[in-house]
Design a protein around this motif. Structure first.
Motif, PDB file in Angstrom:
ATOM      1  N   ASP A   1      44.890 -15.042 -32.962  1.00 16.65           N
ATOM      2  CA  ASP A   1      43.568 -15.528 -33.514  1.00 16.65           C
ATOM      3  C   ASP A   1      42.864 -16.522 -32.412  1.00 16.65           C
ATOM      4  OD1 ASP A   1      44.800 -17.557 -34.484  1.00 16.65           O
ATOM      5  OD2 ASP A   1      43.750 -17.189 -36.413  1.00 16.65           O
ATOM      6  N   ASP A   2      43.853 -17.192 -31.454  1.00 14.79           N
ATOM      7  CA  ASP A   2      43.375 -18.156 -30.605  1.00 14.79           C
ATOM      8  C   ASP A   2      43.108 -17.689 -29.283  1.00 14.79           C
ATOM      9  OD1 ASP A   2      45.872 -17.098 -29.705  1.00 14.79           O
ATOM     10  OD2 ASP A   2      46.818 -19.124 -29.318  1.00 14.79           O
ATOM     11  N   ARG A   3      42.909 -16.317 -28.966  1.00 19.42           N
ATOM     12  CA  ARG A   3      42.644 -15.916 -27.597  1.00 19.42           C
ATOM     13  C   ARG A   3      41.829 -14.383 -27.765  1.00 19.42           C
ATOM     14  NH1 ARG A   3      48.824 -15.459 -26.274  1.00 19.42           N
ATOM     15  NH2 ARG A   3      48.680 -17.144 -28.008  1.00 19.42           N
ATOM     16  N   GLY A   4      41.612 -13.889 -26.587  1.00 21.93           N
ATOM     17  CA  GLY A   4      41.072 -12.389 -26.656  1.00 21.93           C
ATOM     18  C   GLY A   4      39.462 -12.481 -26.425  1.00 21.93           C
ATOM     19  N   GLU A   5      38.791 -13.953 -26.345  1.00 23.08           N
ATOM     20  CA  GLU A   5      37.568 -13.650 -26.020  1.00 23.08           C
ATOM     21  C   GLU A   5      36.913 -14.825 -25.364  1.00 23.08           C
ATOM     22  OE1 GLU A   5      34.700 -13.709 -29.371  1.00 23.08           O
ATOM     23  OE2 GLU A   5      36.454 -14.459 -30.700  1.00 23.08           O
TER      24      GLU A   5
ATOM     25  N   SER B   1      29.264  -0.447 -23.821  1.00 22.42           N
ATOM     26  CA  SER B   1      28.730  -1.235 -23.001  1.00 22.42           C
ATOM     27  C   SER B   1      30.061  -2.027 -22.237  1.00 22.42           C
ATOM     28  CB  SER B   1      27.845  -2.327 -23.595  1.00 22.42           C
ATOM     29  OG  SER B   1      28.650  -3.111 -24.610  1.00 22.42           O
ATOM     30  N   LEU B   2      29.958  -2.683 -21.365  1.00 19.39           N
ATOM     31  CA  LEU B   2      30.901  -3.472 -20.584  1.00 19.39           C
ATOM     32  C   LEU B   2      31.435  -4.600 -21.709  1.00 19.39           C
ATOM     33  CD1 LEU B   2      32.545  -4.202 -18.279  1.00 19.39           C
ATOM     34  CD2 LEU B   2      30.729  -5.759 -17.541  1.00 19.39           C
ATOM     35  N   PRO B   3      30.722  -5.307 -22.534  1.00 17.23           N
ATOM     36  CA  PRO B   3      31.400  -6.263 -23.400  1.00 17.23           C
ATOM     37  C   PRO B   3      32.031  -5.361 -24.536  1.00 17.23           C
ATOM     38  CG  PRO B   3      28.973  -6.769 -23.091  1.00 17.23           C
ATOM     39  CD  PRO B   3      29.105  -5.736 -22.476  1.00 17.23           C
ATOM     40  N   GLN B   4      31.714  -4.311 -24.973  1.00 19.58           N
ATOM     41  CA  GLN B   4      32.410  -3.344 -25.798  1.00 19.58           C
ATOM     42  C   GLN B   4      33.640  -2.754 -25.216  1.00 19.58           C
ATOM     43  OE1 GLN B   4      29.334  -0.679 -26.498  1.00 19.58           O
ATOM     44  NE2 GLN B   4      29.285  -1.265 -28.747  1.00 19.58           N
TER      45      GLN B   4
ATOM     46  N   ALA C   1      28.562 -17.604 -12.841  1.00 16.13           N
ATOM     47  CA  ALA C   1      29.369 -16.463 -13.141  1.00 16.13           C
ATOM     48  C   ALA C   1      28.601 -15.520 -14.204  1.00 16.13           C
ATOM     49  CB  ALA C   1      30.558 -16.963 -14.137  1.00 16.13           C
ATOM     50  N   ARG C   2      28.906 -14.468 -14.084  1.00 12.76           N
ATOM     51  CA  ARG C   2      28.423 -13.408 -15.230  1.00 12.76           C
ATOM     52  C   ARG C   2      29.569 -13.372 -16.331  1.00 12.76           C
ATOM     53  NH1 ARG C   2      26.873  -8.151 -11.843  1.00 12.76           N
ATOM     54  NH2 ARG C   2      28.478  -9.077 -10.287  1.00 12.76           N
ATOM     55  N   ILE C   3      29.295 -13.988 -17.276  1.00 12.74           N
ATOM     56  CA  ILE C   3      30.329 -14.329 -18.413  1.00 12.74           C
ATOM     57  C   ILE C   3      30.166 -13.292 -19.441  1.00 12.74           C
ATOM     58  CG2 ILE C   3      31.399 -15.896 -20.005  1.00 12.74           C
ATOM     59  CD1 ILE C   3      29.270 -17.976 -18.571  1.00 12.74           C
ATOM     60  N   ILE C   4      31.434 -12.390 -19.415  1.00 18.91           N
ATOM     61  CA  ILE C   4      31.435 -11.316 -20.518  1.00 18.91           C
ATOM     62  C   ILE C   4      31.934 -11.836 -21.976  1.00 18.91           C
ATOM     63  CG2 ILE C   4      32.397  -9.034 -21.167  1.00 18.91           C
ATOM     64  CD1 ILE C   4      33.048  -8.695 -18.092  1.00 18.91           C
ATOM     65  N   LEU C   5      30.783 -11.953 -22.721  1.00 21.41           N
ATOM     66  CA  LEU C   5      30.839 -12.567 -23.981  1.00 21.41           C
ATOM     67  C   LEU C   5      31.080 -11.596 -24.713  1.00 21.41           C
ATOM     68  CD1 LEU C   5      28.347 -15.119 -24.008  1.00 21.41           C
ATOM     69  CD2 LEU C   5      30.776 -15.695 -23.494  1.00 21.41           C
ATOM     70  N   ASP C   6      31.283 -11.743 -26.199  1.00 20.52           N
ATOM     71  CA  ASP C   6      31.656 -10.357 -27.186  1.00 20.52           C
ATOM     72  C   ASP C   6      30.578  -9.580 -27.190  1.00 20.52           C
ATOM     73  OD1 ASP C   6      33.334  -9.464 -29.345  1.00 20.52           O
ATOM     74  OD2 ASP C   6      32.106 -10.403 -30.837  1.00 20.52           O
ATOM     75  N   ASN C   7      29.490  -9.592 -27.140  1.00 16.09           N
ATOM     76  CA  ASN C   7      28.388  -8.706 -27.484  1.00 16.09           C
ATOM     77  C   ASN C   7      27.255  -8.885 -26.061  1.00 16.09           C
ATOM     78  OD1 ASN C   7      28.857  -7.526 -29.970  1.00 16.09           O
ATOM     79  ND2 ASN C   7      28.604  -9.698 -30.741  1.00 16.09           N
ATOM     80  N   GLU C   8      27.608  -9.602 -25.207  1.00 19.66           N
ATOM     81  CA  GLU C   8      26.474  -9.462 -24.105  1.00 19.66           C
ATOM     82  C   GLU C   8      27.095 -10.330 -22.635  1.00 19.66           C
ATOM     83  OE1 GLU C   8      23.607 -12.734 -24.069  1.00 19.66           O
ATOM     84  OE2 GLU C   8      24.739 -13.856 -25.648  1.00 19.66           O
ATOM     85  N   VAL C   9      26.479  -9.970 -21.839  1.00 24.01           N
ATOM     86  CA  VAL C   9      26.903 -10.561 -20.437  1.00 24.01           C
ATOM     87  C   VAL C   9      26.014 -11.696 -20.125  1.00 24.01           C
ATOM     88  CG1 VAL C   9      27.299 -10.111 -17.925  1.00 24.01           C
ATOM     89  CG2 VAL C   9      27.950  -8.284 -19.712  1.00 24.01           C
TER      90      VAL C   9
ATOM     91  N   LYS D   1      39.852  -8.773 -27.291  1.00 25.28           N
ATOM     92  CA  LYS D   1      39.647  -9.223 -28.483  1.00 25.28           C
ATOM     93  C   LYS D   1      40.342  -8.304 -29.563  1.00 25.28           C
ATOM     94  CE  LYS D   1      36.293 -10.644 -31.643  1.00 25.28           C
ATOM     95  NZ  LYS D   1      34.764 -11.161 -32.114  1.00 25.28           N
ATOM     96  N   ASN D   2      40.134  -6.990 -29.346  1.00 25.13           N
ATOM     97  CA  ASN D   2      40.811  -5.986 -30.370  1.00 25.13           C
ATOM     98  C   ASN D   2      42.313  -6.085 -30.280  1.00 25.13           C
ATOM     99  OD1 ASN D   2      37.921  -5.252 -30.804  1.00 25.13           O
ATOM    100  ND2 ASN D   2      38.242  -3.345 -30.112  1.00 25.13           N
ATOM    101  N   SER D   3      42.917  -6.169 -29.311  1.00 27.38           N
ATOM    102  CA  SER D   3      44.323  -6.354 -29.068  1.00 27.38           C
ATOM    103  C   SER D   3      44.958  -7.727 -29.737  1.00 27.38           C
ATOM    104  CB  SER D   3      44.593  -6.334 -27.632  1.00 27.38           C
ATOM    105  OG  SER D   3      44.064  -5.349 -26.675  1.00 27.38           O
ATOM    106  N   ALA D   4      44.123  -8.482 -29.516  1.00 27.79           N
ATOM    107  CA  ALA D   4      44.447 -10.012 -30.086  1.00 27.79           C
ATOM    108  C   ALA D   4      44.546  -9.786 -31.605  1.00 27.79           C
ATOM    109  CB  ALA D   4      43.612 -11.027 -29.591  1.00 27.79           C
ATOM    110  N   GLU D   5      43.621  -9.320 -32.285  1.00 25.82           N
ATOM    111  CA  GLU D   5      43.086  -9.101 -33.619  1.00 25.82           C
ATOM    112  C   GLU D   5      44.151  -8.364 -34.315  1.00 25.82           C
ATOM    113  OE1 GLU D   5      39.260  -7.864 -34.011  1.00 25.82           O
ATOM    114  OE2 GLU D   5      38.481  -9.869 -34.044  1.00 25.82           O
TER     115      GLU D   5
END
Length: 379
Positions: A343-347, A324-327, A10-18, A334-338
């Protein structure tokens, strides 16, 4: 025995990278993320793996329950139809917006909202729903019945958010009076004289009710730890009022000035995903893309089109150089969750809920292939 599975290639979309790699899910949580190939697991065939999306303000449910004038659909069926479309759009957590306070245009009232709130609560308790649903109370503070309606709905245990809004003429949503006139005359199908009388009545209601209702509802929400949102702020003064009331989310600011002031005040700025995809606001206000380009956009909401949330994230990363795509994905997860304390989801991160979406992009449009909520496949 733990329940676990692997999603590989998979191409995993993490917080700061794919990251090209695999995700191990164990007992509903993300247990490991690894780079490179692996022999075991379900092959994602190079598709994107995104976090489950988090929707904070959607008006989409009401159309399923009241699809035509004087028509009411079975509320359980309406909620399930809405839920299916939400989940199929990659949304695993949704805040369903219910009207609080009846304006002159609305046919549905507080008893309809209680019916829907009951159907949502029952659906969650009986595990009939694919996404996780919370309630967002859309408080029309100019309406005479706003406080009464709020008191009937605030006690539901799934209420986590409330927004303070005033759609009376001369208030916040439409910065251009002519745009307001054209929009509402077409919507309500009224004459010039009928529209003039409507405006006079709504402005008088706003003057009588708005200030007191804002104060009372904001105080009640602070006491119950319900996240407060402003709505359609247009000026620095509006933002100052929001800060005094304990607002945490600035929904749909109508000007760049208000968005910048909200950011400076520490509020999370939320805009509509349809605004991003269309390239502008239907009300003629500031565009979400302009806010993104100026670093004033934190959260996107699908508002009235559930699929626009995933679509806007991929679209925004294509059209705005600084994002970027992660942003872009953080704007819908993540921003919605915060912003609402989830804090248990969003990324996609070890220890977070395994709320995941498999996405393939075809001709610049995302195709949602599979959705998991807490490790259970729901689509």
């Amino acid at each position: 025995m733990p329940h676990e599975f692997i999603l590989k290639n998979a191409r995993i979309i993490l917080d700061n990278e794919v990251l090209a790699g695999s995700v191990l899910v164990r007992d509903g949580e993300i247990a490991d993320i690894s780079e490179g190939s692996t022999a075991a697991g379900e092959d994602m065939e190079g598709d994107f793996l995104t976090p489950g999306l988090i929707e904070l303000h959607t008006d989409h449910l009401e159309g399923h329950y009241a699809p035509r004038p004087k028509v009411r659909w079975n509320p359980i069926a309406a909620v399930q139809a809405h839920d299916a479309q939400i989940a199929a759009s990659g949304i695993t957590t949704v805040f369903d917006a219910l009207r609080v306070g009846l304006d002159d245009e609305a046919e549905v009232g507080v008893e309809d909202m209680r019916v829907l709130a009951d159907a949502i609560s029952d659906g969650m308790k009986s595990n009939r729903l694919r996404a996780e649903h919370f309630l967002h109370l859309r408080c029309e503070v100019s309406a005479p019945d706003c406080l009464e309606a709020f008191s009937l709905l605030e006690g539901y245990d799934r209420v986590r958010m409330a927004s303070l809004m005033d759609h009376a003429p001369g208030q916040r949503q439409f910065t251009d009076p002519e745009t307001y006139r054209v929009y509402y005359m077409r919507k309500m199908k009224v004459s010039e004289e009928e529209f003039r009388l409507y405006c006079e009545r709504r402005m008088a209601q706003s003057q009588r009710n708005s200030a007191a209702n804002r104060a009372a509802i904001s105080q009640a929400c602070r006491a119950r730890d319900i996240v407060l949102a402003s709505h359609d702020d247009a000026t620095v003064a509006h933002v100052g009022e929001a800060v005094e009331q304990g607002i945490r989310v600035a929904e749909f600011p109508t000007t760049l000035t208000a968005a910048e002031a909200s950011k400076q005040a520490g509020l999370s700025v939320l805009m509509g995903a349809p605004n991003v995809v269309r390239g502008g606001s239907h009300s003629g206000n500031v565009s979400a893309r302009e806010l993104a380009e100026n670093g004033c956009l934190d959260i996107l909401s699908s508002d009235y089109i559930p699929f626009s949330l995933m679509q806007s994230a991929f679209f925004l990363s294509d059209v705005v150089d600084r994002i970027s795509l992660p942003q872009a994905m953080r704007l819908v997860s993540k921003n919605s969750a915060e912003a609402v304390g989830l804090d248990d989801r969003g990324e996609i991160a070890v220890g977070k809920r395994a709320d995941l979406v498999r996405v393939r992009v075809d001709d610049h449009v995302p195709l949602i292939k599979t959705v998991w909520r807490q490790g259970a496949r729901v689509i």
